[in-house]
Design an enzyme around this catalytic site. Sequence first.
Site, PDB file in Angstrom:
ATOM      1  N   GLU A 288     130.537  84.953   9.157  1.00 41.78           N
ATOM      2  CA  GLU A 288     131.597  84.971   9.796  1.00 41.78           C
ATOM      3  C   GLU A 288     132.660  84.560   9.057  1.00 41.78           C
ATOM      4  OE1 GLU A 288     129.741  83.879  14.147  1.00 41.78           O
ATOM      5  OE2 GLU A 288     130.461  82.366  13.007  1.00 41.78           O
ATOM      6  N   ASP A 362     122.543  83.986  18.723  1.00 42.77           N
ATOM      7  CA  ASP A 362     123.540  82.893  18.822  1.00 42.77           C
ATOM      8  C   ASP A 362     123.475  82.018  19.707  1.00 42.77           C
ATOM      9  OD1 ASP A 362     125.575  81.197  17.906  1.00 42.77           O
ATOM     10  OD2 ASP A 362     127.116  82.773  18.326  1.00 42.77           O
ATOM     11  N   GLU A 390     128.169  75.895  24.460  1.00 42.33           N
ATOM     12  CA  GLU A 390     129.237  77.138  24.151  1.00 42.33           C
ATOM     13  C   GLU A 390     129.019  78.119  25.052  1.00 42.33           C
ATOM     14  OE1 GLU A 390     130.161  79.900  20.290  1.00 42.33           O
ATOM     15  OE2 GLU A 390     128.839  78.346  19.925  1.00 42.33           O
TER      16      GLU A 390
END
Length: 696
Positions: A288, A362, A390
């Site tokens: 990322e 993820d 998240e």
Amino acid sequence: MRFIILLLLSMISYGSFADDGYRLWLKYDRIQNETLRKNYAQKLASVSVNFSDETAKVTVSEIEKATSGLLGIKSKTLSNTAQATLVLKVGKIENENPEAFEIKSSKNQTVIISNTSKGVLYGVFELIRRMQTSESLENLKITSAPKIQLRMLNHWDNNNGTIERGYAGMSMWKWYELPERIDSRYIDYARANASIGINGTVLNNVNASARFITPEYLGKVKALADAFRPYGIKVFLSINFASPKILGGLKTADPLDPEVKHWWKSKADEVYKLIPDFGGFVVKANSEGEPGPMDFGRTHKDGANMLAEAIAPHNGLIIWRAFVYNFDPKGDRFAAAYNEFKRFDGEFLPNIIIQVKNGPIDFQVREPISPLFGAMEKTPVSMEFQLTQEYLGWATHWVYEGPMFEEVLKTDTHAKGKGSTVAKVIDGEVFKYPITSMIGVANTGSDRNWTGHPMAQANWYALGRMAWNPELTSEKIADEWVKMTFQSDSKSSETIKKIMLESREIYTNYTNPLGVHHVMGEGHHFGPEPWVEKAPRPDWTALYYHRADSIGIGFDRTEKGSNSLGQYHPDLRSKYSDINTIQPEFLLWFHHAPWTHKLQNGKTVWDEMVTRYYEGVKSVEKMQKEWATMEGKIDSETFENVEARLKTQYKEALWWRDASVLYFQKYSKMPVPSPYQKSTRTLEELKGLVDVYHVR
């Protein structure tokens, strides 16, 4: 006078008592059962300690807090061991694990003994936990040792005070006050971690600023290390792989460059001179946008081994994250970590551990296990769970993650035959790893109650307890946490526990039924956005994962598709490969299932998806009703806090349901099955809500 007495009584009643959640599960309020309290008081009337380090001081301090609060007594400290009712002792025990402890009790004396003072501290917290949960202290004969060596929190905190994916305020670390001032919150953080056996903490974000390893910040880190050390907690830092260029002025950060190697060795020497028991470095590289060895034509093995060499003389660890996925529009991100790391198995230096997320994508709502857990036979792998929610509704949705942890840990990799569970892989039993580790991405922040949602404290607690013993059940852990946190009557405790144990599946139903995954808002990761087709890279879109079309929905990872299933052991592969026998929860992870495909319950894929969306929302209504019965049974502040968040959760569950059903209906062309009613809102209206939540 009578009015004043009545007023005081009303202030201490559960209905009016305000509890802001700061004390977490270490609530040492007076035990109401008089018989139990007197029994415990007799056993803790006096204490003898045969060691005198800093850990001894905090251990005795904890006993004083517990006995004063729970029992209303002040334990006497005696030098004569024979006369003490509680003996704390560092001495040799049969279990050689330095953190193991034994608790033995007779009629007149209880002895807690360990090979180290840290082990004694853990034993004391075990004794306190038993008092908090109303267990007998008679005739105890306990031996307990952690099955995993490194039990750790990763804080994604930045030096400007923000927290990446943090939903409980700003960072707890007041860098501008350190090293001169040690906030009392740091000590309470250390106490909480020690009480559940957590022995390591990474202070900063994996997307790391190089500034954390400058002299300016290392002095601050040292201050925290000194504060945490008595509680058996080592500090770690995430590092920026390009630090030799950023800080050292070198022209490169190539891991095979001699100057770069020398720079890192000198930096390691500097860190350990200041903090001799520093744990090591955590590295997110070539992921990322973060810099890494691949920027210089090198491999992850090259980068990890270079750092491992630099830190090895100090017995430090390199924790190298496996969260790496290439920019490949035709590939399958599911397979990326395995493809990158499996080929180097056995080539990493012995002080390296590969940190692997529980699933291959993820931290999704539900994921199959990462194939790496059954593949890395010669290189230790660590479990990485995410406590901060998240993808689980941030701090407005009540999701107890214990069942998720348990599901993952109990999954059989079949790596060395039946029974080779993930738990047995990461605790070293299957492949005989010399280093073992489990970590959780921390959900703590500056909010007074630490975790934003009061009930999210249970996820922190569960991580510590399961890292100590991965065989513990989520139900057992929930039972402990509820009793320690609320000290409520048995019926109320059972109600709260019931909601907790059902909450993860409820959330899954109204957000990700049948294995629909990665359909949340792009970038901010909140709310439904299954319509996202464009993003900076294709594997950040929702369409890349759900692949809905007129035929069906789901990502085909069988031999006919990406063949990512081939990364699993054949026995596990067979569990997922047959569309007719796969458990429904993982169906769309591995198959592009026709909308009309019949499941084992007789329903079509479309009807079952819609049913789960609608039943998930109904279950939130049920959660609200069950929580309402807690009014007056627990403290008013927590009750009202959770009550309000459940209202928000219900509103957002409706948003998830309606947006998802209307969007996927464009492809299925099938009606909402009876008895459910189609939403009165349009898809465009629901898409408009995204802009509202972007500002969160």
